[in-house]
Write a protein that holds these residues in place. Structure first.
Motif, PDB file in Angstrom:
ATOM      1  N   LEU A  32     -29.227   0.692  -7.319  1.00  0.00           N
ATOM      2  CA  LEU A  32     -29.323   1.440  -8.573  1.00  0.00           C
ATOM      3  C   LEU A  32     -27.924   1.535  -9.164  1.00  0.00           C
ATOM      4  CD1 LEU A  32     -31.294   3.113 -10.364  1.00  0.00           C
ATOM      5  CD2 LEU A  32     -30.621   5.120  -9.026  1.00  0.00           C
ATOM      6  N   PHE A  33     -27.749   1.093 -10.420  1.00  0.00           N
ATOM      7  CA  PHE A  33     -26.410   1.158 -11.005  1.00  0.00           C
ATOM      8  C   PHE A  33     -26.483   1.551 -12.470  1.00  0.00           C
ATOM      9  CE2 PHE A  33     -27.735  -2.976 -12.306  1.00  0.00           C
ATOM     10  CZ  PHE A  33     -26.758  -3.702 -12.990  1.00  0.00           C
ATOM     11  N   GLY A  34     -25.414   2.204 -12.932  1.00  0.00           N
ATOM     12  CA  GLY A  34     -25.381   2.676 -14.303  1.00  0.00           C
ATOM     13  C   GLY A  34     -23.986   3.122 -14.689  1.00  0.00           C
ATOM     14  N   GLU A  35     -23.794   3.308 -15.991  1.00  0.00           N
ATOM     15  CA  GLU A  35     -22.480   3.666 -16.534  1.00  0.00           C
ATOM     16  C   GLU A  35     -22.584   4.884 -17.434  1.00  0.00           C
ATOM     17  OE1 GLU A  35     -19.466   3.575 -19.834  1.00  0.00           O
ATOM     18  OE2 GLU A  35     -21.619   3.144 -19.976  1.00  0.00           O
ATOM     19  N   SER A  36     -21.575   5.749 -17.374  1.00  0.00           N
ATOM     20  CA  SER A  36     -21.498   6.943 -18.215  1.00  0.00           C
ATOM     21  C   SER A  36     -22.705   7.841 -17.963  1.00  0.00           C
ATOM     22  CB  SER A  36     -21.361   6.531 -19.688  1.00  0.00           C
ATOM     23  OG  SER A  36     -20.983   7.618 -20.491  1.00  0.00           O
ATOM     24  N   ALA A  37     -23.510   8.122 -18.998  1.00  0.00           N
ATOM     25  CA  ALA A  37     -24.710   8.920 -18.765  1.00  0.00           C
ATOM     26  C   ALA A  37     -25.622   8.257 -17.748  1.00  0.00           C
ATOM     27  CB  ALA A  37     -25.458   9.142 -20.075  1.00  0.00           C
ATOM     28  N   GLY A  38     -25.614   6.913 -17.717  1.00  0.00           N
ATOM     29  CA  GLY A  38     -26.383   6.218 -16.684  1.00  0.00           C
ATOM     30  C   GLY A  38     -25.864   6.532 -15.302  1.00  0.00           C
ATOM     31  N   ALA A  39     -24.538   6.631 -15.146  1.00  0.00           N
ATOM     32  CA  ALA A  39     -23.963   7.018 -13.866  1.00  0.00           C
ATOM     33  C   ALA A  39     -24.258   8.479 -13.540  1.00  0.00           C
ATOM     34  CB  ALA A  39     -22.460   6.764 -13.858  1.00  0.00           C
ATOM     35  N   ASN A  40     -24.342   9.317 -14.559  1.00  0.00           N
ATOM     36  CA  ASN A  40     -24.811  10.688 -14.367  1.00  0.00           C
ATOM     37  C   ASN A  40     -26.179  10.669 -13.690  1.00  0.00           C
ATOM     38  OD1 ASN A  40     -25.791  13.337 -16.711  1.00  0.00           O
ATOM     39  ND2 ASN A  40     -25.239  13.496 -14.565  1.00  0.00           N
ATOM     40  N   GLY A  41     -27.043   9.756 -14.154  1.00  0.00           N
ATOM     41  CA  GLY A  41     -28.351   9.585 -13.521  1.00  0.00           C
ATOM     42  C   GLY A  41     -28.245   9.057 -12.110  1.00  0.00           C
ATOM     43  N   ILE A  42     -27.302   8.153 -11.849  1.00  0.00           N
ATOM     44  CA  ILE A  42     -27.125   7.635 -10.492  1.00  0.00           C
ATOM     45  C   ILE A  42     -26.739   8.774  -9.554  1.00  0.00           C
ATOM     46  CG2 ILE A  42     -25.921   5.979  -9.043  1.00  0.00           C
ATOM     47  CD1 ILE A  42     -27.675   4.843 -11.447  1.00  0.00           C
ATOM     48  N   ILE A  47     -24.264   2.187  -7.541  1.00  0.00           N
ATOM     49  CA  ILE A  47     -23.009   1.939  -8.244  1.00  0.00           C
ATOM     50  C   ILE A  47     -22.947   2.895  -9.426  1.00  0.00           C
ATOM     51  CG2 ILE A  47     -21.586   0.273  -9.483  1.00  0.00           C
ATOM     52  CD1 ILE A  47     -23.097  -1.963  -8.026  1.00  0.00           C
ATOM     53  N   ALA A  48     -21.964   3.777  -9.427  1.00  0.00           N
ATOM     54  CA  ALA A  48     -21.786   4.763 -10.501  1.00  0.00           C
ATOM     55  C   ALA A  48     -20.480   4.469 -11.225  1.00  0.00           C
ATOM     56  CB  ALA A  48     -21.780   6.183  -9.933  1.00  0.00           C
ATOM     57  N   GLN A  49     -20.589   4.122 -12.506  1.00  0.00           N
ATOM     58  CA  GLN A  49     -19.441   3.709 -13.308  1.00  0.00           C
ATOM     59  C   GLN A  49     -19.130   4.770 -14.367  1.00  0.00           C
ATOM     60  OE1 GLN A  49     -21.409  -0.750 -13.187  1.00  0.00           O
ATOM     61  NE2 GLN A  49     -20.091  -0.275 -14.937  1.00  0.00           N
ATOM     62  N   VAL A  70     -21.972   3.251  -1.576  1.00  0.00           N
ATOM     63  CA  VAL A  70     -21.682   3.553  -2.976  1.00  0.00           C
ATOM     64  C   VAL A  70     -20.471   2.764  -3.456  1.00  0.00           C
ATOM     65  CG1 VAL A  70     -20.995   5.375  -4.595  1.00  0.00           C
ATOM     66  CG2 VAL A  70     -22.637   5.887  -2.763  1.00  0.00           C
ATOM     67  N   VAL A  71     -20.574   2.191  -4.647  1.00  0.00           N
ATOM     68  CA  VAL A  71     -19.411   1.740  -5.419  1.00  0.00           C
ATOM     69  C   VAL A  71     -19.218   2.749  -6.537  1.00  0.00           C
ATOM     70  CG1 VAL A  71     -18.569   0.019  -7.071  1.00  0.00           C
ATOM     71  CG2 VAL A  71     -19.566  -0.720  -4.898  1.00  0.00           C
ATOM     72  N   HIS A  72     -18.001   3.234  -6.715  1.00  0.00           N
ATOM     73  CA  HIS A  72     -17.779   4.329  -7.658  1.00  0.00           C
ATOM     74  C   HIS A  72     -16.417   4.147  -8.320  1.00  0.00           C
ATOM     75  CE1 HIS A  72     -18.553   8.034  -9.556  1.00  0.00           C
ATOM     76  NE2 HIS A  72     -18.251   8.902  -8.607  1.00  0.00           N
ATOM     77  N   GLY A  73     -16.349   4.354  -9.629  1.00  0.00           N
ATOM     78  CA  GLY A  73     -15.058   4.221 -10.277  1.00  0.00           C
ATOM     79  C   GLY A  73     -15.094   4.509 -11.763  1.00  0.00           C
ATOM     80  N   SER A  74     -13.957   4.267 -12.400  1.00  0.00           N
ATOM     81  CA  SER A  74     -13.780   4.624 -13.807  1.00  0.00           C
ATOM     82  C   SER A  74     -12.862   3.592 -14.462  1.00  0.00           C
ATOM     83  CB  SER A  74     -13.168   6.026 -13.919  1.00  0.00           C
ATOM     84  OG  SER A  74     -11.900   6.085 -13.245  1.00  0.00           O
ATOM     85  N   THR A  75     -12.484   3.846 -15.698  1.00  0.00           N
ATOM     86  CA  THR A  75     -11.534   2.970 -16.386  1.00  0.00           C
ATOM     87  C   THR A  75     -10.165   3.653 -16.471  1.00  0.00           C
ATOM     88  OG1 THR A  75     -11.912   3.725 -18.658  1.00  0.00           O
ATOM     89  CG2 THR A  75     -13.452   2.085 -17.773  1.00  0.00           C
TER      90      THR A  75
END
Length: 549
Positions: A232-242, A259-261, A345-350
């Motif tokens: 399961l992977f997502g970014e921003s609000a999608g990562a909020n869901g992750i 994966i939470a981005q 988990v893969v987790h990170g930011s910009t």
């Protein structure tokens, strides 16, 4: 690129104030359809060993996709019933079956939303619970890993079909599913009058994500995917869901890696109290403040009215933690107490997350005095220490100083919030692989004239989903290949690796963060905690409830 309007800027200013508290029929002949059953077998069976079949049988019926270069694409497959009428603000229900063959060669409606930054979509449709499947076009009977993408958009905008998942599928040899989920007030309104069978109101979008995962469990085998190996992977609000799904008991067993981005899993989300207060203000604004008839009244309100009022009121959309068994604890508490779905988990930011928001709010340069005034009004008697650590003289202009400060600390996408999350997962005993996307030449989400966007929020997405924000040059394409390799190898084996790229170590100390940049030494380990002054910010403490912008 997007030309941000004044209304858009106001929307983002309102959202940023809240970020510190927690989120943000092609007909086919019957003969062909019947023949396809003989080829495919029941849902979940091995796919046709001949490459490229575009007829697949699901639990609900047969879908007709299309063959594209290197992959097959199936779009607009319903994973739940249309949440309309009496199903508005209720948990998702099973999708209806159909006879014959359903055309799956084009996407269906995005969930109801108004246009916003980075998303020009306007939709007034509630019939929107659809997903899309991309699978490599290749022979073989081995089931492939599955990656399920949850899009971002502040939980108020976006659509799964926006994202070109072909590179992940083809280069990574995985099946990629992109999903829709209910947005804004329709997905996250936490009024107690909407509670159903003891379920906390306000988690409809989260339950939609879980319904999509259940569809995957029951059907993805027919597309060549392995239901026992889902990332399961997502970014921003999608990562909020992750992060919420990691903490959700009702998501147990539905995915095996995450994966939470660009959304820290240590960050707080809505509580029943905050969700209810926002919902009561919303229902009053739409004229449904009678406690005895609130549900009936709300279900009669036109979608456009709901969207307009949500925008005017600045309704904060996102998961609600603490009200029931769907999300009984805040994600951070769930991880600390060991009451979460224990997956790698893969987790990170910009590197420059907050340059997006600063550039939208301050489209024109600000003065040094303006910068210092914002810091003083926010940090009070601690402002001198903050200004000494982030002096304007160190940066090209005051807006860059402001965005650097805000990227480091004080909101759900800040670097130090991610550092906290890395530690939470590590101490909980699950493998966590930390990263920071650092290509400051990446195409931006919004191009504001005269401002260097750098590696702002969402810029990593073009490296996973071709063409999303712009075209990549040769050097950026090499980074894209590396990132796709890391992401998809993690889906295969639970350990990220990429051809001709440095080893990505599991996070055991603050120096084990993989910086993803361009150039000969663009990919390397780094210490984001030191670079973002996280020890200093621990001493300063939480940002006071005063708008930094």
């Amino acid at each position: 690129m997007v030309d941000p309007s004044a209304d858009t800027i106001m929307t983002f200013r309102d959202r940023m104030t809240d970020m510190r508290k927690g989120p943000f029929a092609v007909a086919l002949s019957l003969t062909t359809a019947v023949a396809s059953f003989a080829v495919m077998g029941p849902a979940g069976a091995d796919p046709d060993p001949v490459a490229g079949p575009t007829l697949v049988r699901t639990d609900q019926g047969v879908v007709q996709g299309e063959a594209r270069p290197g992959h097959r694409l199936f779009q607009g497959i319903p994973f739940a019933a249309a949440p309309v009428g009496d199903l508005r603000w209720r948990p998702p229900q099973p999708a209806r079956s159909w006879s014959g063959v359903r055309d799956a060669t084009f996407p269906r409606s995005a969930c109801a939303q108004l246009p916003g930054v980075g998303s020009p979509l306007t939709s007034f449709e509630e019939d929107c619970l659809y997903l899309n499947v991309a699978t490599p076009d290749r022979p073989g009977r081995r089931k492939l890993p599955v990656m399920v993408w949850v899009h971002g958009g502040s939980n108020t905008a976006g659509s799964g079909s926006t994202y070109n998942t072909s590179k992940l599928a083809v280069n990574g040899d995985v099946v990629v599913v992109s999903i829709n989920y209910r947005l804004g007030a329709l997905g996250w309104l936490g009024h107690p009058g909407l509670e159903t069978r003891g379920l906390q109101a306000g988690n409809y979008g989260l339950l939609d994500q879980q319904a999509a995962l259940r569809w995957v469990r029951h059907n993805i085998g027919a597309f060549g995917g392995d239901a026992r190996n889902v990332t399961l992977f997502g970014e921003s609000a999608g990562a909020n869901g992750i992060c919420a799904n990691i903490a959700s008991p009702t998501a147990a067993g539905l995915f095996h890696k995450a994966i939470a981005q660009s959304y820290g899993c240590a960050a707080p989300t809505n509580t029943p109290a905050t969700a209810e207060a926002a919902a009561r203000a919303f229902t009053e604004a739409v004229g449904c403040d009678d406690e005895n008839t609130v549900a009936e009244c709300l279900r009669a309100v036109p979608v456009k009215t709901l969207l307009d009022v949500a925008k005017t009121k600045g309704l904060r959309a996102g998961p609600v933690a603490g009200g029931d068994g769907v999300l009984p604890l805040q994600p951070a508490e769930a991880i600390e107490r060991g009451r979460f779905n224990r997956v790698p988990v893969v987790h990170g930011s910009t590197l420059d997350e907050m340059r997006l928001y600063v550039s939208l709010i301050h489209q024109r340069p600000i003065t040094t005095a303006r910068y210092e005034g914002l810091v003083r009004s926010t940090y009070g008697d601690k402002a001198d220490r903050v200004l000494a650590r982030y002096p304007v003289s160190r940066y090209p202009e005051p807006r860059i100083a402001l965005s650097t400060l805000a990227t480091d600390h004080g909101n759900v996408i800040s670097t130090c919030e991610h550092v906290k999350a890395f530690g939470l997962f590590r101490r909980a005993g699950v493998p966590v692989y930390a990263y920071q996307f650092a290509d400051r030449t990446a195409p931006p989400l919004v191009d504001v004239p005269g401002f260097e966007e750098g590696a702002e929020h969402a810029t990593e997405l073009s490296y996973l989903f071709p063409g999303l924000l712009g075209t990549l040059n040769a050097e950026q394409q090499r980074l894209s290949d590396t990132m796709v390799g890391y992401w998809t190898s993690f889906a295969h084996r639970g350990r990220p690796s990429a051809r001709n790229a440095p080893r990505w170590p599991a996070h055991r100390s603050t120096g084990d963060v993989l910086s993803l940049g361009i150039g000969e030494d663009g990919v390397h380990t780094t210490d984001t905690s030191e670079q973002s002054n996280c020890a200093f910010w621990d001493e300063i403490g939480p940002v006071p409830p005063v708008a930094l912008f």
